[in-house]
Design an enzyme around this catalytic site. Structure first.
Site, PDB file in Angstrom:
ATOM      1  N   GLY A  82       8.138   4.512  -5.279  1.00 15.18           N
ATOM      2  CA  GLY A  82       7.417   5.145  -6.323  1.00 15.18           C
ATOM      3  C   GLY A  82       6.824   4.282  -7.285  1.00 15.18           C
ATOM      4  CD1 TRP A  84       2.369  -0.198  -6.120  1.00 14.76           C
ATOM      5  CD2 TRP A  84       0.601   0.083  -4.916  1.00 14.76           C
ATOM      6  NE1 TRP A  84       1.900  -1.542  -5.738  1.00 14.76           N
ATOM      7  CE2 TRP A  84       0.538  -1.176  -4.985  1.00 14.76           C
ATOM      8  CE3 TRP A  84      -0.600   0.875  -4.089  1.00 14.76           C
ATOM      9  CZ2 TRP A  84       0.084  -1.938  -4.301  1.00 14.76           C
ATOM     10  CZ3 TRP A  84      -1.310  -0.023  -3.592  1.00 14.76           C
ATOM     11  CH2 TRP A  84      -1.267  -1.359  -3.379  1.00 14.76           C
ATOM     12  CG  ASP A 105       7.429   7.167   2.224  1.00 15.30           C
ATOM     13  OD1 ASP A 105       7.037   6.122   1.699  1.00 15.30           O
ATOM     14  OD2 ASP A 105       8.302   7.306   3.203  1.00 15.30           O
ATOM     15  CG  ASP A 121       3.286  11.140   9.847  1.00 18.34           C
ATOM     16  OD1 ASP A 121       2.538  10.223   9.230  1.00 18.34           O
ATOM     17  OD2 ASP A 121       3.798  10.802  10.889  1.00 18.34           O
ATOM     18  CG  ASP A 145       2.495  -2.034  -1.401  1.00 24.99           C
ATOM     19  OD1 ASP A 145       1.808  -3.071  -1.129  1.00 24.99           O
ATOM     20  OD2 ASP A 145       3.397  -2.161  -1.930  1.00 24.99           O
ATOM     21  CE  LYS A 185       2.273  -4.192   2.097  1.00 20.57           C
ATOM     22  NZ  LYS A 185       3.681  -4.502   1.281  1.00 20.57           N
TER      23      LYS A 185
END
Length: 233
Positions: A82, A84, A105, A121, A145, A185
């Protein structure tokens, strides 16, 4: 315990914490724990109340390229634990009811003021539609991320994370409003050419960003795409 300075030295003597290898702990786990204990961003996250050191990566990127603005709708992919979402909620004013932050998540995430978490998902084909309904409209920013689980084989790990970012980009293009931004990322390696070409078609600007909060020995960096062109006419 007195917190060591970020340099790890004082008066010429190293203050870095060393971790002894326990019988049930592998060498790689021991080295990871030692790095965590000596990481100034880990200590700073605890001191400032952030859920992870990764929070400072988003803070730094947003300071350089302000993509988070008051009142926006934000989606955080792979949001656990959590960090971000926490930065996004504070920056857009979600804690005061301005804008919304939804993090998704596969793992359950502890509640956080200003953010909503859903266990789902993002690769589910219904995810963009559901997120749009929950947000009350298209997102202004999609954050990711996420990193694929490492195998230890550099080329395989690189391909897996590029594949994951490609899927995140697919999601973003289905969930973003025109003019929106996508931050994800990636790993340096030279095989992400198709991803970058695709993002350049979909967004007005695409750049790589390497925040100082990323560890110096890490190959990670972030791709920031801004000015989403919107779905084809």
């Amino acid at each position: 315990m007195t917190e060591p300075p970020s340099s790890g030295r004082e008066g010429g003597r190293s203050l870095k914490t060393r971790v002894k290898t326990a019988r049930k702990r592998s060498l790689s786990s021991t080295l990871w724990l030692q790095r965590q204990l000596n990481d100034p961003y880990v200590a700073r996250a605890k001191r400032e109340g952030y859920r992870s050191r990764a929070a400072f990566k988003l803070i730094e990127i947003n300071e350089r390229y302000p993509i988070l603005k008051p009142g926006q709708k934000i989606i955080d992919l792979g949001a656990a634990p959590g960090g971000w979402s926490q930065v996004a909620a504070k920056t857009i004013g979600a804690e005061q009811g301005r804008g919304r932050v939804i993090g998704i998540d596969l793992l359950d995430i502890e509640p956080l003021p200003g953010a909503e978490f859903r266990t789902m998902d993002f690769m589910d084909e219904t995810a963009p539609r559901l997120l749009t309904e929950w947000l009350g409209g298209k997102a202004d920013v999609v954050l990711s991320d996420m990193a694929a689980n490492a195998t230890g084989h550099k080329k395989t790990d690189h391909l897996r994370i590029v594949g994951l970012v490609e899927l995140a980009a697919d999601f973003a293009c289905g969930a973003l409003a025109p003019g929106g931004a996508f931050l994800a990322k990636v790993i340096q390696g030279g095989t992400e050419g198709e991803l970058l070409a695709r993002l350049k078609r979909e967004f007005a600007s695409v750049r790589h960003v390497k925040p100082q909060a990323s560890r110096a020995d890490s190959a990670e960096l972030y791709v920031l795409a801004t000015g989403f062109r919107g779905p084809p006419a």
